[in-house]
Scaffold this motif. Structure first.
Motif, short mmCIF file in Angstrom:
data_model
loop_
_atom_site.label_atom_id
_atom_site.label_comp_id
_atom_site.label_asym_id
_atom_site.label_seq_id
_atom_site.Cartn_x
_atom_site.Cartn_y
_atom_site.Cartn_z
N UNK A 1 0.98 -1.17 -0.22
CA UNK A 1 0.01 0.03 0.16
C UNK A 1 0.83 1.17 -0.01
N UNK A 2 1.73 1.24 0.78
CA UNK A 2 2.82 2.12 0.90
C UNK A 2 3.41 2.60 -0.52
N UNK A 3 4.02 1.46 -1.29
CA UNK A 3 4.54 1.60 -2.57
C UNK A 3 3.52 2.13 -3.50
N UNK A 4 2.38 1.97 -3.73
CA UNK A 4 1.38 2.32 -4.58
C UNK A 4 1.03 3.93 -4.37
N UNK A 5 0.89 4.20 -2.97
CA UNK A 5 0.70 5.42 -2.51
C UNK A 5 1.61 6.39 -3.15
N UNK A 6 2.97 6.01 -2.48
CA UNK A 6 4.17 6.85 -3.01
C UNK A 6 4.20 6.89 -4.66
N UNK A 7 4.14 5.79 -5.29
CA UNK A 7 4.10 5.91 -6.92
C UNK A 7 2.94 6.99 -7.45
N UNK B 1 -5.74 6.55 -10.33
CA UNK B 1 -6.56 6.63 -9.24
C UNK B 1 -6.30 5.64 -8.20
N UNK B 2 -6.36 5.89 -7.00
CA UNK B 2 -6.00 4.89 -5.88
C UNK B 2 -7.24 4.95 -5.21
N UNK B 3 -7.62 3.86 -4.42
CA UNK B 3 -8.90 3.54 -3.71
C UNK B 3 -8.58 4.55 -2.46
N UNK B 4 -9.59 5.27 -1.80
CA UNK B 4 -9.23 6.19 -0.66
C UNK B 4 -8.96 5.13 0.67
N UNK C 1 -7.23 2.31 0.49
CA UNK C 1 -5.86 2.01 0.44
C UNK C 1 -4.99 3.08 0.86
N UNK C 2 -5.23 4.49 0.53
CA UNK C 2 -4.46 5.68 0.71
C UNK C 2 -4.33 5.72 2.12
N UNK C 3 -5.62 5.37 2.99
CA UNK C 3 -5.51 5.49 4.52
C UNK C 3 -4.49 4.49 4.83
N UNK C 4 -4.61 3.34 4.46
CA UNK C 4 -3.74 2.18 5.08
C UNK C 4 -2.38 2.58 4.82
N UNK D 1 -3.27 17.70 4.71
CA UNK D 1 -2.53 17.50 3.52
C UNK D 1 -1.54 16.28 3.75
N UNK D 2 -1.80 15.68 4.82
CA UNK D 2 -0.46 14.48 5.18
C UNK D 2 -0.68 13.57 4.06
N UNK D 3 0.79 13.24 3.61
CA UNK D 3 0.67 11.93 2.66
C UNK D 3 1.95 11.15 2.80
N UNK D 4 1.95 9.90 2.31
CA UNK D 4 2.81 8.71 2.90
C UNK D 4 4.14 9.43 2.33
N UNK D 5 4.33 10.02 1.21
CA UNK D 5 5.51 10.26 0.75
C UNK D 5 6.23 11.33 1.47
N UNK D 6 5.57 12.42 1.84
CA UNK D 6 6.42 13.43 3.06
C UNK D 6 6.71 12.69 4.25
#
Length: 209
Positions: free
Chosen positions: A32-38, A100-103, A105-108, A181-186
């Protein structure tokens, strides 16, 4: 997980904040981290790259020389990809890289990234952060007091604060964002995550939805 609350001088206030297990104590999901950062990095791409094909090159289309008898290869146009200055075959064209990613999944992914930081003890909680004016030295004093001046830091505020944001903008290793605005990459890109007590509540409420 309980964390001591610090003031702007880097000293413990005596208060403690409970980091909710539902946000900071989940089992990390690396995919999930990989997909969100991608997706985040893909969305940063402008996609405006462009090269000219042979039909877009300015130049004559006359045949350069006769078909046979020259001892050389056949040549039909100066715009051929074989010649210097000719068109490019299968070159880059403008495109949209976003997807697009599922909401959920992004939360996970975001909870997984925060959980990794919590496991590594790389989360500091402050009572509150606010500056009376926009001065870089105010933010420098803060990170010096917390002994994180040499590390990449991400300060997460409960809401956007213009004075704090602009005070940090000149610092290469510092970034300030609102909790919304928190995101996985940051989160992963920073070495230390700086939260306020109110930010923890805001994140818990946001991830509960």
């Amino acid at each position: 997980m309980e964390v001591n609350v610090l003031n702007l001088s880097g000293k413990e206030t005596g208060a403690k904040v409970q980091l909710p297990e539902s946000v900071f104590g989940v089992k990390p999901n690396d995919h999930a981290i990989y997909l969100d950062v991608k997706q985040y990095l893909a969305n940063q791409r402008q996609g405006t790259h462009k090269s000219k094909q042979r039909n877009e090159i300015a130049g004559s289309t006359r045949k350069l020389h006769k078909q046979k008898g020259t001892g050389g290869a056949r040549a039909g146009s100066i715009k051929s990809p074989l010649f210097n200055g000719g068109g490019r075959v299968f070159g880059p064209q403008p495109r949209d890289y976003s997807f697009k990613l599922n909401k959920k999944l992004k939360q996970v992914a975001r909870k997984s990234a925060l959980s990794y930081k919590a496991q590594e003890n790389n989360i500091l909680v402050l009572d509150a952060v606010s500056f009376e004016s926009i001065k870089t030295k105010n933010y420098v004093s803060l990170i010096n007091a917390l002994n994180v001046a040499d590390e990449k830091t991400l300060l997460v505020l409960p809401a956007y604060d213009n004075n704090v944001y602009l005070s940090s903008r000149n610092l290469k290793k510092a970034k300030v964002i609102a909790a919304s605005d928190l995101n996985t990459y940051d989160v992963l890109n920073a070495t230390k995550i700086l939260l306020t007590a109110d930010s923890v509540k805001t994140l818990e409420e946001a991830f509960a939805k």
